[in-house]
Design an enzyme around this catalytic site. Structure first.
Site, PDB file in Angstrom:
ATOM      1  N   SER A   1      -0.032  -7.304  11.071  1.00 45.70           N
ATOM      2  CA  SER A   1       0.632  -8.243  10.032  1.00 45.70           C
ATOM      3  C   SER A   1       1.810  -8.983  10.818  1.00 45.70           C
ATOM      4  O   SER A   1       2.601  -8.282  11.632  1.00 45.70           O
ATOM      5  CB  SER A   1       1.254  -7.527   8.959  1.00 45.70           C
ATOM      6  OG  SER A   1       1.808  -8.316   7.913  1.00 45.70           O
TER       7      SER A   1
ATOM      8  N   ARG B   1       1.432 -12.199  -1.840  1.00 45.53           N
ATOM      9  CA  ARG B   1      -0.081 -12.356  -1.262  1.00 45.53           C
ATOM     10  C   ARG B   1      -0.728 -13.347  -2.265  1.00 45.53           C
ATOM     11  O   ARG B   1      -0.493 -13.665  -3.387  1.00 45.53           O
ATOM     12  CB  ARG B   1      -0.799 -11.094  -1.418  1.00 45.53           C
ATOM     13  CG  ARG B   1      -0.241  -9.976  -0.379  1.00 45.53           C
ATOM     14  CD  ARG B   1      -1.032 -10.188   0.872  1.00 45.53           C
ATOM     15  NE  ARG B   1      -0.417  -8.916   1.751  1.00 45.53           N
ATOM     16  CZ  ARG B   1      -1.088  -8.838   2.972  1.00 45.53           C
ATOM     17  NH1 ARG B   1      -2.203  -9.533   3.411  1.00 45.53           N
ATOM     18  NH2 ARG B   1      -0.412  -8.217   3.892  1.00 45.53           N
TER      19      ARG B   1
ATOM     20  N   LYS C   1      -2.610 -13.711  12.967  1.00 47.66           N
ATOM     21  CA  LYS C   1      -4.300 -13.571  12.952  1.00 47.66           C
ATOM     22  C   LYS C   1      -4.732 -14.487  12.077  1.00 47.66           C
ATOM     23  O   LYS C   1      -5.679 -15.085  12.142  1.00 47.66           O
ATOM     24  CB  LYS C   1      -4.549 -12.170  12.627  1.00 47.66           C
ATOM     25  CG  LYS C   1      -6.026 -11.784  12.406  1.00 47.66           C
ATOM     26  CD  LYS C   1      -5.999 -10.398  12.167  1.00 47.66           C
ATOM     27  CE  LYS C   1      -5.335  -9.574  10.824  1.00 47.66           C
ATOM     28  NZ  LYS C   1      -6.003  -9.692   9.801  1.00 47.66           N
ATOM     29  N   THR C   2      -4.236 -14.626  10.830  1.00 44.60           N
ATOM     30  CA  THR C   2      -4.907 -15.459   9.677  1.00 44.60           C
ATOM     31  C   THR C   2      -4.477 -16.860  10.075  1.00 44.60           C
ATOM     32  O   THR C   2      -5.439 -17.949  10.010  1.00 44.60           O
ATOM     33  CB  THR C   2      -4.211 -15.219   8.338  1.00 44.60           C
ATOM     34  OG1 THR C   2      -4.512 -13.848   7.939  1.00 44.60           O
ATOM     35  CG2 THR C   2      -4.879 -16.270   7.318  1.00 44.60           C
TER      36      THR C   2
ATOM     37  N   ASP D   1     -10.292 -10.867   7.923  1.00 43.26           N
ATOM     38  CA  ASP D   1      -9.681  -9.665   8.094  1.00 43.26           C
ATOM     39  C   ASP D   1     -10.582  -8.518   8.304  1.00 43.26           C
ATOM     40  O   ASP D   1     -10.077  -7.628   9.006  1.00 43.26           O
ATOM     41  CB  ASP D   1      -8.973  -9.308   6.729  1.00 43.26           C
ATOM     42  CG  ASP D   1      -7.864  -8.324   6.544  1.00 43.26           C
ATOM     43  OD1 ASP D   1      -7.273  -8.373   7.728  1.00 43.26           O
ATOM     44  OD2 ASP D   1      -7.974  -7.324   5.973  1.00 43.26           O
TER      45      ASP D   1
ATOM     46  N   LYS E   1      -8.586  -2.313   0.711  1.00 41.11           N
ATOM     47  CA  LYS E   1      -8.556  -1.412   1.856  1.00 41.11           C
ATOM     48  C   LYS E   1      -9.211  -0.120   1.660  1.00 41.11           C
ATOM     49  O   LYS E   1      -9.724   0.279   2.819  1.00 41.11           O
ATOM     50  CB  LYS E   1      -7.205  -1.182   2.082  1.00 41.11           C
ATOM     51  CG  LYS E   1      -6.342  -2.501   2.702  1.00 41.11           C
ATOM     52  CD  LYS E   1      -6.976  -3.079   4.165  1.00 41.11           C
ATOM     53  CE  LYS E   1      -6.091  -4.183   4.525  1.00 41.11           C
ATOM     54  NZ  LYS E   1      -6.983  -4.892   5.656  1.00 41.11           N
TER      55      LYS E   1
ATOM     56  N   HIS F   1     -11.032  -4.659  12.226  1.00 44.71           N
ATOM     57  CA  HIS F   1      -9.708  -5.237  11.406  1.00 44.71           C
ATOM     58  C   HIS F   1      -9.358  -6.555  12.256  1.00 44.71           C
ATOM     59  O   HIS F   1      -8.617  -6.438  13.028  1.00 44.71           O
ATOM     60  CB  HIS F   1      -8.625  -4.184  11.268  1.00 44.71           C
ATOM     61  CG  HIS F   1      -7.454  -4.600  10.520  1.00 44.71           C
ATOM     62  ND1 HIS F   1      -6.148  -4.303  10.655  1.00 44.71           N
ATOM     63  CD2 HIS F   1      -7.757  -5.597   9.256  1.00 44.71           C
ATOM     64  CE1 HIS F   1      -5.570  -4.822   9.591  1.00 44.71           C
ATOM     65  NE2 HIS F   1      -6.409  -5.742   8.926  1.00 44.71           N
TER      66      HIS F   1
ATOM     67  N   ARG G   1       0.941  -1.181   0.120  1.00 49.56           N
ATOM     68  CA  ARG G   1       0.066  -0.072   0.018  1.00 49.56           C
ATOM     69  C   ARG G   1       0.776   1.315  -0.081  1.00 49.56           C
ATOM     70  O   ARG G   1       2.039   1.491   0.343  1.00 49.56           O
ATOM     71  CB  ARG G   1      -0.969  -0.107   1.169  1.00 49.56           C
ATOM     72  CG  ARG G   1      -2.026  -1.034   1.126  1.00 49.56           C
ATOM     73  CD  ARG G   1      -3.056  -1.044   2.425  1.00 49.56           C
ATOM     74  NE  ARG G   1      -2.140  -1.017   3.597  1.00 49.56           N
ATOM     75  CZ  ARG G   1      -1.765  -0.046   4.517  1.00 49.56           C
ATOM     76  NH1 ARG G   1      -2.075   1.061   4.312  1.00 49.56           N
ATOM     77  NH2 ARG G   1      -1.169  -0.126   5.731  1.00 49.56           N
TER      78      ARG G   1
END
Length: 528
Positions: free
Chosen positions: A235, A319, A239-240, A254, A198, A217, A56
């Site tokens: 990140s 990704r 989390k994932t 997410d 995003k 988030h 980003r």
């Protein structure tokens, strides 16, 4: 500002001869390959490169300052204001740019799995692979939904159009601009597809709280007994990985909303980091990367077309984008009841936070506002030792409203639904990064499982003397010495120095929340 001109420009664009609307996944894949935008990997996934920008561009993200939003947005370095005139001029240029293309691609769908709170959107792309990305990441309409679809927000994505900062009023060739009054996002100068995802999330982070819904988030899953859990974390915190649990069904990885009815996924797909990805560590993600999925900046063998997830030649931010139904163990539609457990994840490279702590409501709001994790040595030029990173509400780049607004809503929901909250450190133990070791994933999974199953609700705890956290003295499957970070360091004095150093960073960061109640500051953070 000529509102009619904006509307007419979009109408004329969509009525053009070069518009392909709602192409199927196979047809989009054919377009990607025939247009030379990407290649197919051995699993059938599309692989594309994003060129100069592999992540980003937060410094190039703007929100139009308008009468309806100017007193609500938390203006600053995250939410940079831009005039209606600058937006309008760039909008016209983007429209002109897209009209001149041989073919553009349109996806119509939704943000928000709950039909009572969903946002109808359309995404207009000059790249077929970007349209495939949108098709997989947002919520795809049913045939009846498509027939009645009326977009309430539009993304215009034109990566090949580059702004002239001196003429267009931007800081670089890249721009991501949202106008809430025009219900339009314009993106130019970057091929990084994550900007689309995003941008819509940022829009939902404005619209949902205005409707009394907490936007978050986080990832979310549900257990066999219908118990919902949320996982917040920046990140690299897991989390994932931790929410993709074979014993629990995934709601989303997410972005979520929390309404008076429960939790719902904002998206229709997943956008997983895949650096060092293996089937052994993350089988659900690994097996989801198949026909129709999109790989960004992953290195691929020129002959076998096999993806090499360990090769970070282009970027570490590789990704994979895939629809949520590429994972077997999911909830469809992606909605569930009110959470019973919330997990805050941090990867503490200082090696001083306990691996799991039980939080009071005040501590939950404090750590939610803090959003702590660490940057590691070597990840950015000039960083030679771990650095504390604070991202408000675990997602500050995407929050248009003041942070306290989201924290107050979370605190109220914790009260209303008697939610248990835990802080889990997936970072280092036995010393800081470079000396200690990363927390054993099996131990972390055991701690999270115990928290989700209620085994830590009444277990005895010991209060951490520096951070004030209540640390369970026993967790099934975890050595008791691991639970107390001071016992894992060879030098107790070095541990205390490093812990107090981090505690001071927490306190210094929290000074910016001047309007937060003193109760949260006094009882939520490190001991005074």
């Amino acid at each position: 500002m000529n509102t009619v001109g904006v509307t007419n420009g979009l109408t004329e664009l969509l009525n053009g001869h070069n518009v392909s609307v709602q192409l199927s996944v196979p047809r989009l894949v054919e377009k990607v390959v025939s247009r030379g935008e990407g290649i197919l990997t051995s699993t059938g996934a599309v692989r594309a490169e994003t060129g100069k920008y592999t992540g980003r561009s937060p410094k190039d993200k703007y929100t139009v300052e308008e009468d309806s939003t100017k007193d609500k947005i938390d203006w600053g370095s995250v939410n940079q204001p831009v005039s209606q005139e600058i937006f309008n001029n760039l909008y016209d240029k983007v429209i002109h740019h897209l009209k001149a293309k041989d073919e553009i691609f349109v996806f119509k769908g939704f943000a928000g799995a709950d039909k009572n709170h969903r946002l109808p959107i359309q995404v207009i792309n000059e790249y077929a692979w970007h349209n495939l990305f949108a098709h997989q990441l947002f919520i795809r309409p049913s045939e009846s939904d498509f027939g009645q679809h009326q977009a309430e927000f539009t993304i215009l994505s034109a990566p090949d159009f580059k702004a002239d900062p001196e003429v267009d009023g931007t800081s670089s060739e890249t721009f991501i601009m949202v106008s809430f009054e025009r219900r339009t996002i314009i993106i130019g100068g970057t091929e990084y597809a994550g900007e689309m995802k995003k941008s819509i999330f940022s829009v939902m982070n404005f619209l949902l709280p205005e409707a009394g819904i907490l936007s978050m988030h986080c990832s979310a899953n549900v257990g066999r007994e219908g118990d919902t859990a949320l996982f917040f974390g920046l990140s690299g915190t897991g989390k994932t990985t931790l929410s993709a649990d074979t014993n629990r069904r995934l709601i989303g990885d997410d972005e979520h909303g929390w309404s008076s009815d429960g939790v719902f996924n904002i998206e229709g797909g997943c956008y997983a980091k895949c650096v060092n990805l293996t089937r052994e560590k993350e089988p659900q993600i690994f097996d989801a990367i198949r026909f129709g999925s999109v790989l960004e900046n992953v290195m691929v063998d020129s002959e076998t077309r096999s993806a090499d997830y360990d090769d970070t030649f282009l970027t570490e931010n590789t990704r994979a984008a895939y629809p949520i139904d590429a994972i077997d163990n999911i909830v469809l539609p992606s909605i569930a009841g009110h959470p019973t457990t919330i997990i805050f994840l941090t990867a503490d490279a200082f090696g001083v936070l306990p691996p799991i702590s039980r939080l009071t409501k005040e501590q939950a709001m404090y750590h939610f506002l803090s959003g702590y994790t660490s940057k590691l040595a070597g990840t950015e030029r000039g960083i030679t030792s771990p650095q504390a990173t604070f991202s408000t509400c675990f997602g500050s780049p995407f929050l248009p409203l003041p942070a306290q607004r989201y924290a107050e809503m979370l605190g109220q929901k914790i009260d209303d639904h008697n939610v248990r909250v835990f802080l889990v450190n997936t970072g280092w133990t036995g010393g800081e990064y470079g000396t200690g070791s990363r927390m054993n994933l099996a131990f972390t999974r055991a701690m999270v499982q115990a928290a989700l199953e209620g085994e830590l609700n009444s277990v005895a705890t010991a209060k951490d003397k520096i951070f004030g956290l209540e640390v369970p003295v026993h967790v099934p499957g975890v050595p008791e010495e691991v639970l107390q970070p001071s016992k894992t360091w060879a030098d107790p004095a070095a541990y205390e120095r490093k812990a107090r150093e981090l505690a001071e960073k927490f306190k210094e960061n929290f000074k910016k929340f001047s309007s937060v109640s003193k109760e949260i500051e006094l009882f939520g953070g490190p001991l005074q």
